[in-house]
Design a protein around this motif. Structure first.
Motif, PDB file in Angstrom:
ATOM      1  N   GLU A 114       0.824  -1.206   0.000  1.00 41.42           N
ATOM      2  CA  GLU A 114       0.000   0.000   0.000  1.00 41.42           C
ATOM      3  C   GLU A 114       0.862   1.261   0.000  1.00 41.42           C
ATOM      4  O   GLU A 114       0.456   2.304  -0.534  1.00 41.42           O
ATOM      5  CB  GLU A 114      -0.920  -0.009   1.220  1.00 41.42           C
ATOM      6  N   ALA A 115       2.061   1.158   0.571  1.00 38.33           N
ATOM      7  CA  ALA A 115       2.967   2.307   0.615  1.00 38.33           C
ATOM      8  C   ALA A 115       3.404   2.747  -0.784  1.00 38.33           C
ATOM      9  O   ALA A 115       3.860   3.883  -0.969  1.00 38.33           O
ATOM     10  CB  ALA A 115       4.195   1.964   1.463  1.00 38.33           C
ATOM     11  N   LEU A 116       3.259   1.857  -1.769  1.00 39.01           N
ATOM     12  CA  LEU A 116       3.656   2.179  -3.139  1.00 39.01           C
ATOM     13  C   LEU A 116       2.531   2.842  -3.941  1.00 39.01           C
ATOM     14  O   LEU A 116       2.759   3.283  -5.067  1.00 39.01           O
ATOM     15  CB  LEU A 116       4.111   0.907  -3.862  1.00 39.01           C
ATOM     16  N   ARG A 117       1.339   2.930  -3.365  1.00 44.40           N
ATOM     17  CA  ARG A 117       0.218   3.522  -4.102  1.00 44.40           C
ATOM     18  C   ARG A 117       0.487   4.982  -4.501  1.00 44.40           C
ATOM     19  O   ARG A 117       0.194   5.363  -5.649  1.00 44.40           O
ATOM     20  CB  ARG A 117      -1.079   3.398  -3.305  1.00 44.40           C
ATOM     21  N   PRO A 118       1.015   5.821  -3.600  1.00 49.95           N
ATOM     22  CA  PRO A 118       1.288   7.204  -4.022  1.00 49.95           C
ATOM     23  C   PRO A 118       2.239   7.288  -5.212  1.00 49.95           C
ATOM     24  O   PRO A 118       2.096   8.177  -6.061  1.00 49.95           O
ATOM     25  CB  PRO A 118       1.907   7.838  -2.763  1.00 49.95           C
ATOM     26  N   VAL A 119       3.182   6.362  -5.279  1.00 52.19           N
ATOM     27  CA  VAL A 119       4.122   6.370  -6.408  1.00 52.19           C
ATOM     28  C   VAL A 119       3.400   5.967  -7.690  1.00 52.19           C
ATOM     29  O   VAL A 119       3.607   6.561  -8.754  1.00 52.19           O
ATOM     30  CB  VAL A 119       5.310   5.420  -6.148  1.00 52.19           C
ATOM     31  N   ALA A 120       2.548   4.939  -7.612  1.00 52.42           N
ATOM     32  CA  ALA A 120       1.773   4.506  -8.775  1.00 52.42           C
ATOM     33  C   ALA A 120       0.860   5.632  -9.261  1.00 52.42           C
ATOM     34  O   ALA A 120       0.699   5.848 -10.472  1.00 52.42           O
ATOM     35  CB  ALA A 120       0.949   3.263  -8.433  1.00 52.42           C
ATOM     36  N   PHE A 142       8.828   3.043  -8.636  1.00 55.44           N
ATOM     37  CA  PHE A 142       7.794   2.046  -8.360  1.00 55.44           C
ATOM     38  C   PHE A 142       8.316   0.632  -8.587  1.00 55.44           C
ATOM     39  O   PHE A 142       8.222  -0.237  -7.726  1.00 55.44           O
ATOM     40  CB  PHE A 142       6.570   2.294  -9.244  1.00 55.44           C
ATOM     41  N   HIS A 143       8.877   0.396  -9.773  1.00 55.69           N
ATOM     42  CA  HIS A 143       9.308  -0.960 -10.120  1.00 55.69           C
ATOM     43  C   HIS A 143      10.446  -1.450  -9.217  1.00 55.69           C
ATOM     44  O   HIS A 143      10.430  -2.597  -8.760  1.00 55.69           O
ATOM     45  CB  HIS A 143       9.732  -1.020 -11.588  1.00 55.69           C
ATOM     46  N   LEU A 144      11.421  -0.592  -8.966  1.00 57.04           N
ATOM     47  CA  LEU A 144      12.551  -1.038  -8.152  1.00 57.04           C
ATOM     48  C   LEU A 144      12.171  -1.169  -6.675  1.00 57.04           C
ATOM     49  O   LEU A 144      12.664  -2.074  -5.989  1.00 57.04           O
ATOM     50  CB  LEU A 144      13.727  -0.083  -8.330  1.00 57.04           C
ATOM     51  N   SER A 145      11.302  -0.293  -6.207  1.00 58.84           N
ATOM     52  CA  SER A 145      10.840  -0.413  -4.818  1.00 58.84           C
ATOM     53  C   SER A 145      10.015  -1.672  -4.628  1.00 58.84           C
ATOM     54  O   SER A 145      10.097  -2.339  -3.589  1.00 58.84           O
ATOM     55  CB  SER A 145      10.019   0.817  -4.421  1.00 58.84           C
ATOM     56  N   LEU A 146       9.221  -2.005  -5.631  1.00 61.41           N
ATOM     57  CA  LEU A 146       8.412  -3.221  -5.574  1.00 61.41           C
ATOM     58  C   LEU A 146       9.307  -4.450  -5.537  1.00 61.41           C
ATOM     59  O   LEU A 146       9.127  -5.354  -4.707  1.00 61.41           O
ATOM     60  CB  LEU A 146       7.477  -3.273  -6.783  1.00 61.41           C
ATOM     61  N   VAL A 156      17.501  -6.347  -7.730  1.00 64.36           N
ATOM     62  CA  VAL A 156      17.087  -4.960  -7.949  1.00 64.36           C
ATOM     63  C   VAL A 156      18.134  -4.219  -8.763  1.00 64.36           C
ATOM     64  O   VAL A 156      17.815  -3.457  -9.685  1.00 64.36           O
ATOM     65  CB  VAL A 156      16.857  -4.248  -6.595  1.00 64.36           C
ATOM     66  N   GLU A 157      19.395  -4.447  -8.456  1.00 67.77           N
ATOM     67  CA  GLU A 157      20.499  -3.805  -9.173  1.00 67.77           C
ATOM     68  C   GLU A 157      20.501  -4.220 -10.642  1.00 67.77           C
ATOM     69  O   GLU A 157      20.704  -3.387 -11.532  1.00 67.77           O
ATOM     70  CB  GLU A 157      21.814  -4.214  -8.508  1.00 67.77           C
ATOM     71  N   THR A 158      20.258  -5.507 -10.899  1.00 68.64           N
ATOM     72  CA  THR A 158      20.246  -6.019 -12.277  1.00 68.64           C
ATOM     73  C   THR A 158      19.119  -5.407 -13.091  1.00 68.64           C
ATOM     74  O   THR A 158      19.321  -4.954 -14.230  1.00 68.64           O
ATOM     75  CB  THR A 158      20.105  -7.550 -12.276  1.00 68.64           C
ATOM     76  N   VAL A 159      17.913  -5.381 -12.525  1.00 74.24           N
ATOM     77  CA  VAL A 159      16.774  -4.803 -13.233  1.00 74.24           C
ATOM     78  C   VAL A 159      16.978  -3.307 -13.426  1.00 74.24           C
ATOM     79  O   VAL A 159      16.646  -2.749 -14.479  1.00 74.24           O
ATOM     80  CB  VAL A 159      15.456  -5.083 -12.485  1.00 74.24           C
ATOM     81  N   GLY A 160      17.564  -2.635 -12.431  1.00 72.81           N
ATOM     82  CA  GLY A 160      17.848  -1.211 -12.563  1.00 72.81           C
ATOM     83  C   GLY A 160      18.780  -0.936 -13.731  1.00 72.81           C
ATOM     84  O   GLY A 160      18.581   0.019 -14.487  1.00 72.81           O
ATOM     85  N   ASP A 161      19.777  -1.786 -13.896  1.00 76.01           N
ATOM     86  CA  ASP A 161      20.716  -1.631 -15.015  1.00 76.01           C
ATOM     87  C   ASP A 161      20.024  -1.867 -16.353  1.00 76.01           C
ATOM     88  O   ASP A 161      20.254  -1.128 -17.313  1.00 76.01           O
ATOM     89  CB  ASP A 161      21.887  -2.602 -14.850  1.00 76.01           C
ATOM     90  N   LEU A 162      19.149  -2.867 -16.410  1.00 76.15           N
ATOM     91  CA  LEU A 162      18.410  -3.143 -17.642  1.00 76.15           C
ATOM     92  C   LEU A 162      17.514  -1.970 -18.015  1.00 76.15           C
ATOM     93  O   LEU A 162      17.384  -1.611 -19.189  1.00 76.15           O
ATOM     94  CB  LEU A 162      17.565  -4.413 -17.490  1.00 76.15           C
ATOM     95  N   ARG A 163      16.906  -1.367 -17.011  1.00 71.28           N
ATOM     96  CA  ARG A 163      16.032  -0.223 -17.261  1.00 71.28           C
ATOM     97  C   ARG A 163      16.830   0.962 -17.808  1.00 71.28           C
ATOM     98  O   ARG A 163      16.367   1.665 -18.705  1.00 71.28           O
ATOM     99  CB  ARG A 163      15.307   0.172 -15.979  1.00 71.28           C
TER     100      ARG A 163
END
Length: 240
Positions: A114-120, A142-146, A156-163
């Motif tokens: 629910e804490a991610l709702r404001p970001v969404a 949003f994506h990395l926090s999730l 998280v680091e790997t997906v962040g690099d891909l993004r």
């Protein structure tokens, strides 16, 4: 370049580097700074009306993000991403993120999600307000926090690099067509499914979202190609 020449850089020394980097990101997203083209810090500094040092420092920040690459004694080249690269990045992200969304749905506490709702909601607001930098910043958060709810920092680091490697060029074209808004709203849909505890549906939504993002890249590439072909055609007609 309108993002450079009209950007307000009346800032303190501490903020100048960040403001320059922000303006350069905006120019990259709008397509004013083109993939494959080499830009020198002194030339960009002239557009800003400042010294080359903060521009060079800002470009080094962008290099760490994978947006540009240094070219010895010349400046910085805007990195290019081709269709094959995008397909591979999307495939890797799907292999990681889709099953991970299911796991997080089963394990995360309700208050964490629910804490991610404001970001969404910020993603949707930015899309509707045509705030492209805000859109990308909120989407990344949003994506990395999730994914961080998995407890796997390396993931998280790997997906962040891909993004970083698969960021959008010419995003303004998609913004003008309204195509960003449906993609933005998928974040709220995903969050609601996860809060409902429906792991299978959440995985399906994440898979759809990644496919949607890939189609946005394709649309952007097609629009850019069509624009380039149209411009070339007009040039040939004038020459005839």
């Amino acid at each position: 370049m309108r993002h450079l020449k009209h950007h307000d850089l009346n800032a303190t020394r501490e903020r100048l580097r960040d403001q320059v980097a922000h303006a350069l990101r905006a120019a990259l997203i709008s397509g004013e700074l083109r993939p494959g083209v080499v830009y020198s810090a002194p030339t960009l500094a002239e557009d800003f009306g400042i010294s080359a040092t903060p521009v060079r420092e800002a470009m080094l920040d962008l290099a760490r993000e994978g947006l540009v690459e240094p070219v010895r004694n010349k400046g910085f080249r805007v990195t290019e991403v081709n269709e094959r690269d995008l397909d591979q990045y999307t495939e890797i992200r799907a292999l990681i993120e889709v099953p991970m969304i299911g796991r997080i749905t089963r394990s995360a506490a309700r208050e964490e999600l629910e804490a991610l709702r404001p970001v969404a909601e910020e993603i949707v607001r930015a899309a509707r307000d045509h705030d492209l930098i805000g859109y990308l910043d909120a989407d990344r958060q949003f994506h990395l926090s999730l994914l961080a709810l998995s407890g796997n920092d390396r993931l998280v680091e790997t997906v962040g690099d891909l993004r970083k490697r698969s960021r959008l060029y010419g995003l303004s074209t998609l913004d003008e067509s309204g195509e960003l808004i449906p993609s933005a709203e998928e974040h709220l849909e995903l969050l609601d499914l996860m809060l409902a505890g429906d792991a299978k549906a959440a995985e399906k939504c994440m898979s759809k979202h990644l496919g949607h993002v890939r189609s946005l890249w394709a649309s952007s590439a097609s629009s850019s190609s069509a624009e380039a072909n149209s411009a070339a055609g007009r040039t040939r007609k004038r020459s005839a």
